[in-house]
Design an enzyme around this catalytic site. Sequence first.
Site, PDB file in Angstrom:
ATOM      1  N   ASP A   1      -7.754   9.146   9.840  1.00 38.41           N
ATOM      2  CA  ASP A   1      -6.895  10.128  10.524  1.00 38.41           C
ATOM      3  C   ASP A   1      -7.761  10.986  11.440  1.00 38.41           C
ATOM      4  O   ASP A   1      -8.711  11.628  10.990  1.00 38.41           O
ATOM      5  CB  ASP A   1      -6.210  11.016   9.461  1.00 38.41           C
ATOM      6  CG  ASP A   1      -5.478  12.201  10.087  1.00 38.41           C
ATOM      7  OD1 ASP A   1      -5.295  13.222   9.396  1.00 38.41           O
ATOM      8  OD2 ASP A   1      -5.106  12.090  11.273  1.00 38.41           O
TER       9      ASP A   1
ATOM     10  N   ASN B   1      -6.433  13.404  13.679  1.00 39.67           N
ATOM     11  CA  ASN B   1      -5.854  14.681  14.137  1.00 39.67           C
ATOM     12  C   ASN B   1      -5.346  15.538  12.976  1.00 39.67           C
ATOM     13  O   ASN B   1      -4.544  16.438  13.180  1.00 39.67           O
ATOM     14  CB  ASN B   1      -4.722  14.414  15.135  1.00 39.67           C
ATOM     15  CG  ASN B   1      -3.592  13.622  14.501  1.00 39.67           C
ATOM     16  OD1 ASN B   1      -3.703  13.153  13.364  1.00 39.67           O
ATOM     17  ND2 ASN B   1      -2.510  13.461  15.232  1.00 39.67           N
TER      18      ASN B   1
ATOM     19  N   ASP C   1      -3.237  15.229  10.535  1.00 42.97           N
ATOM     20  CA  ASP C   1      -1.864  15.258  10.012  1.00 42.97           C
ATOM     21  C   ASP C   1      -1.741  14.437   8.726  1.00 42.97           C
ATOM     22  O   ASP C   1      -0.644  14.251   8.224  1.00 42.97           O
ATOM     23  CB  ASP C   1      -0.864  14.768  11.068  1.00 42.97           C
ATOM     24  CG  ASP C   1      -1.082  13.296  11.421  1.00 42.97           C
ATOM     25  OD1 ASP C   1      -0.300  12.768  12.245  1.00 42.97           O
ATOM     26  OD2 ASP C   1      -2.012  12.670  10.868  1.00 42.97           O
TER      27      ASP C   1
ATOM     28  N   ASP D   1      -4.500   6.941  12.280  1.00 41.72           N
ATOM     29  CA  ASP D   1      -4.003   6.734  13.634  1.00 41.72           C
ATOM     30  C   ASP D   1      -4.985   5.885  14.457  1.00 41.72           C
ATOM     31  O   ASP D   1      -6.084   5.562  13.993  1.00 41.72           O
ATOM     32  CB  ASP D   1      -3.765   8.072  14.320  1.00 41.72           C
ATOM     33  CG  ASP D   1      -4.941   9.025  14.152  1.00 41.72           C
ATOM     34  OD1 ASP D   1      -4.741  10.137  13.609  1.00 41.72           O
ATOM     35  OD2 ASP D   1      -6.068   8.626  14.511  1.00 41.72           O
TER      36      ASP D   1
ATOM     37  N   ASP E   1       0.179  -7.374  14.888  1.00 45.27           N
ATOM     38  CA  ASP E   1       1.154  -7.819  13.887  1.00 45.27           C
ATOM     39  C   ASP E   1       2.478  -8.026  14.621  1.00 45.27           C
ATOM     40  O   ASP E   1       2.973  -7.107  15.287  1.00 45.27           O
ATOM     41  CB  ASP E   1       1.298  -6.737  12.801  1.00 45.27           C
ATOM     42  CG  ASP E   1       1.644  -7.329  11.442  1.00 45.27           C
ATOM     43  OD1 ASP E   1       1.008  -6.953  10.447  1.00 45.27           O
ATOM     44  OD2 ASP E   1       2.556  -8.185  11.400  1.00 45.27           O
TER      45      ASP E   1
ATOM     46  N   ASP F   1       4.776 -11.921  10.968  1.00 51.79           N
ATOM     47  CA  ASP F   1       5.434 -11.443   9.750  1.00 51.79           C
ATOM     48  C   ASP F   1       6.573 -12.376   9.331  1.00 51.79           C
ATOM     49  O   ASP F   1       7.448 -12.682  10.136  1.00 51.79           O
ATOM     50  CB  ASP F   1       6.011 -10.048  10.062  1.00 51.79           C
ATOM     51  CG  ASP F   1       6.419  -9.294   8.828  1.00 51.79           C
ATOM     52  OD1 ASP F   1       5.541  -8.986   8.022  1.00 51.79           O
ATOM     53  OD2 ASP F   1       7.627  -9.046   8.671  1.00 51.79           O
TER      54      ASP F   1
ATOM     55  N   GLU G   1       2.593 -15.587   8.437  1.00 56.45           N
ATOM     56  CA  GLU G   1       2.796 -15.181   7.047  1.00 56.45           C
ATOM     57  C   GLU G   1       4.022 -15.920   6.554  1.00 56.45           C
ATOM     58  O   GLU G   1       5.097 -15.804   7.157  1.00 56.45           O
ATOM     59  CB  GLU G   1       3.024 -13.671   6.944  1.00 56.45           C
ATOM     60  CG  GLU G   1       3.099 -13.214   5.506  1.00 56.45           C
ATOM     61  CD  GLU G   1       3.970 -11.993   5.279  1.00 56.45           C
ATOM     62  OE1 GLU G   1       4.919 -11.780   6.039  1.00 56.45           O
ATOM     63  OE2 GLU G   1       3.681 -11.242   4.333  1.00 56.45           O
TER      64      GLU G   1
ATOM     65  N   HIS H   1      -1.969  -5.496   2.606  1.00 57.36           N
ATOM     66  CA  HIS H   1      -1.273  -4.226   2.345  1.00 57.36           C
ATOM     67  C   HIS H   1      -0.078  -4.399   1.413  1.00 57.36           C
ATOM     68  O   HIS H   1       0.589  -3.420   1.057  1.00 57.36           O
ATOM     69  CB  HIS H   1      -0.822  -3.639   3.679  1.00 57.36           C
ATOM     70  CG  HIS H   1       0.149  -4.529   4.370  1.00 57.36           C
ATOM     71  ND1 HIS H   1      -0.185  -5.770   4.874  1.00 57.36           N
ATOM     72  CD2 HIS H   1       1.469  -4.393   4.586  1.00 57.36           C
ATOM     73  CE1 HIS H   1       0.879  -6.342   5.370  1.00 57.36           C
ATOM     74  NE2 HIS H   1       1.896  -5.533   5.219  1.00 57.36           N
ATOM     75  N   ASP H   2       0.207  -5.663   1.048  1.00 59.06           N
ATOM     76  CA  ASP H   2       1.341  -5.940   0.141  1.00 59.06           C
ATOM     77  C   ASP H   2       0.888  -6.316  -1.257  1.00 59.06           C
ATOM     78  O   ASP H   2       1.734  -6.514  -2.141  1.00 59.06           O
ATOM     79  CB  ASP H   2       2.154  -7.143   0.661  1.00 59.06           C
ATOM     80  CG  ASP H   2       2.873  -6.857   1.953  1.00 59.06           C
ATOM     81  OD1 ASP H   2       3.098  -7.822   2.705  1.00 59.06           O
ATOM     82  OD2 ASP H   2       3.203  -5.681   2.213  1.00 59.06           O
TER      83      ASP H   2
HETATM   84  O1  TEU Z   1       5.880  -9.147   3.811  1.00 57.01           O
HETATM   85  C1  TEU Z   1       6.692 -10.245   3.483  1.00 57.01           C
HETATM   86  C2  TEU Z   1       6.934 -10.279   2.040  1.00 57.01           C
HETATM   87  O2  TEU Z   1       7.540 -11.181   1.541  1.00 57.01           O
HETATM   88  C3  TEU Z   1       6.398  -9.165   1.225  1.00 57.01           C
HETATM   89  O3  TEU Z   1       7.343  -8.120   1.337  1.00 57.01           O
HETATM   90  C4  TEU Z   1       6.234  -9.605  -0.196  1.00 57.01           C
HETATM   91  O4  TEU Z   1       7.243 -10.471  -0.545  1.00 57.01           O
HETATM   92  C5  TEU Z   1       6.346  -8.445  -1.099  1.00 57.01           C
HETATM   93  O5  TEU Z   1       5.873  -7.337  -0.434  1.00 57.01           O
HETATM   94  C6  TEU Z   1       5.522  -8.765  -2.322  1.00 57.01           C
HETATM   95  O6  TEU Z   1       5.860  -7.844  -3.289  1.00 57.01           O
HETATM   96  C7  TEU Z   1       5.962  -8.777   5.182  1.00 57.01           C
HETATM   97  C8  TEU Z   1       5.078  -7.560   5.371  1.00 57.01           C
HETATM   98  O7  TEU Z   1       3.728  -7.912   5.073  1.00 57.01           O
HETATM   99  C9  TEU Z   1       5.586  -6.488   4.443  1.00 57.01           C
HETATM  100  O8  TEU Z   1       4.731  -5.342   4.465  1.00 57.01           O
HETATM  101  C10 TEU Z   1       6.987  -6.104   4.894  1.00 57.01           C
HETATM  102  O9  TEU Z   1       7.527  -5.178   3.968  1.00 57.01           O
HETATM  103  C11 TEU Z   1       7.906  -7.334   4.975  1.00 57.01           C
HETATM  104  O10 TEU Z   1       7.306  -8.483   5.540  1.00 57.01           O
HETATM  105  C12 TEU Z   1       9.111  -7.013   5.837  1.00 57.01           C
HETATM  106  O11 TEU Z   1       8.652  -6.867   7.181  1.00 57.01           O
HETATM  107 CA    CA Z   2      -3.202  11.224  12.294  1.00 59.48          CA
END
Ligand code: TEU
Ligand code: CA
Length: 564
Positions: free
Chosen positions: A22, A24, A26, A30, A99, A206, A264, A338-339
């Site tokens: 970050d 700035n 907040d 960013d 993405d 995605d 993905e 991130h998932d």
């Molecule tokens: O993720 C696809 C997806 O299937 C994931 O949501 C996964 O099934 C789940 O998170 C597992 O628990 C993509 C993106 O990476 C995710 O961050 C988004 O939430 C999703 O698509 C919708 O865009």
């Molecule tokens: Ca920020």
Amino acid sequence: NRPADWWRSAVVYQIYPRSFCDSNGDGIGDIPGITSRLDYLIDLGVDVLWLSPVYRSPMDDNGYDISDYQDVDPLFGTLEDLDALIAGCHERGLRLVMDLVVNHTSDEHPWFVESRDPSSPKRDWYWWRPARPGHEPGTPGAEPNNWGAAFSGPAWHFDETSGEYYLHLFSPKQPDLNWENPEVRQAVYAMMRWWVDRGVDGFRMDVINFISKDVTLPDGPQGPGQPHGSAFPGSANGPRLDEFLAEMNREVGLSDQHLLTVGEMPGSTIEVARRVTDPARDELNMVFTFEHVDLDVAPGGLKWDLADLPLPVLKRNLESWQVGLADVGWNSLYWNNHDQPRAVSRFGDDSDEHRVHSAKTLATVLHLHRGTPYVYQGEELGMTNAGFDEIGHYRDIESVNYHAAALVLGIDPETVLRSLAVKSRDNARTPMQWDDTAYGGFTTGEPWLPVNPNHKTINAVAAQADPRSVFAHYQSLIELRHTHPVVVDGRFELLLPDHEQLWVITRTLGRDRLLVLANCSSYAVAAPSDELPPLDGAEVLLATHPGSTGLDLAPWESRIYALK
Ligand code: TEU
Ligand code: CA
């Protein structure tokens, strides 16, 4: 400026902008914050930066719900900031991959706002269907079908304007685009070309295997007591997937311009991946499989229904993808994003005693498979799961909605909190840990999600100063890939497939032969010499325990040998 197939020897680093840096105050990461940290990525040695969405968004799903594909959300900065980031990458020899989220838009995107008017020319840009009274989505005999959404509830949402329902495989604020409509496809391709002209070097796509659906929208399997049916297989891997991807490739010049493309693909199979990544078909370079990150789930359950994962099951799954794509196509390699929860907590051992060795050994095993490795921000530090113990700490729509739905289903709160602690996506979204100061140096304000208190010891400053750190180990693995063709192209072989603790693989290219010997357990183990190639005289290229040469391996000890 991009040689053909450059992405085969690259290492990609994923940044989740909200949690990276970050600038700035907040409390939200960013784009200028990212630009200020590019030299850290150069020090690590990665080649590509995959940037999770920074587009204008209501942030219902933290930016995976896009309301303007050609503008940056003010939370993250401006288009000029993004141009500066692209320039900052390119002047350092880094490439930047955006993405691409085009299975669905935000419900606040002008396309959807227009589409809500039944008489508008954009009505057919989304999936609108009626449902007879008494057959509403979520009821027995539901119409248009019984699909449930990924973030709880039915996959159909009622819209008062037209008295019809629209499809959303994710949140109600993420309506699915209708890719059967050529106008939708052309609008997406025009937007992609606009980004390519702006200098981006590729796209992570995605849920891209969802763009082709079974247009009859058939019901999915629905277990007893389950409020909805599965959206699989009807919502994904449809009959026109290859057609759409080849059209996108042609229209945007993905292969012509040697852009990196990774699709993905939740629920895709090796068979689909062999088609989609076959270079002769000019569709995509590689895909993200979900098979290995869906293994620690109770049979027939959701991700929240936890199950142990015997090592041989994990080893054999990765092997099946190595074998499946050995003669055609290409693999991506990942433990985290991130998932997904943090690898060292999920597949390793994040105790003080074993965290560093297990993070290093998991990296060694993954990076010595054949394919392009993806490093998720903080993975190179051995960052761990969040350790949240109350629902108030969670922010992710998937986790918050699951918690509410599970309580309604009568699942006891402790079980739900346990499932969230192990599998919530917020585990991967706690702020990047830069140093041991307040908030880990991520922000000077109040962070949007709590910083893990272990940033006192687990942080980039400490890691870059320590030659024995997980960071240093990732540097070595990336360097090995850049200097040894056998790491990129060598034929893969899994040894001792049924061993419960050892992960042993070889890579062969001409006369070059590497062997990885890894103890993927928290217990010492004696490797069976009679089941291994002769190791005497072999050079150790990288080891978690330097100087340790015998076959008695310490917990989470691993070595990479160059065999004679
Ligand atoms: O993720 C696809 C997806 O299937 C994931 O949501 C996964 O099934 C789940 O998170 C597992 O628990 C993509 C993106 O990476 C995710 O961050 C988004 O939430 C999703 O698509 C919708 O865009
Ligand atoms: Ca920020």
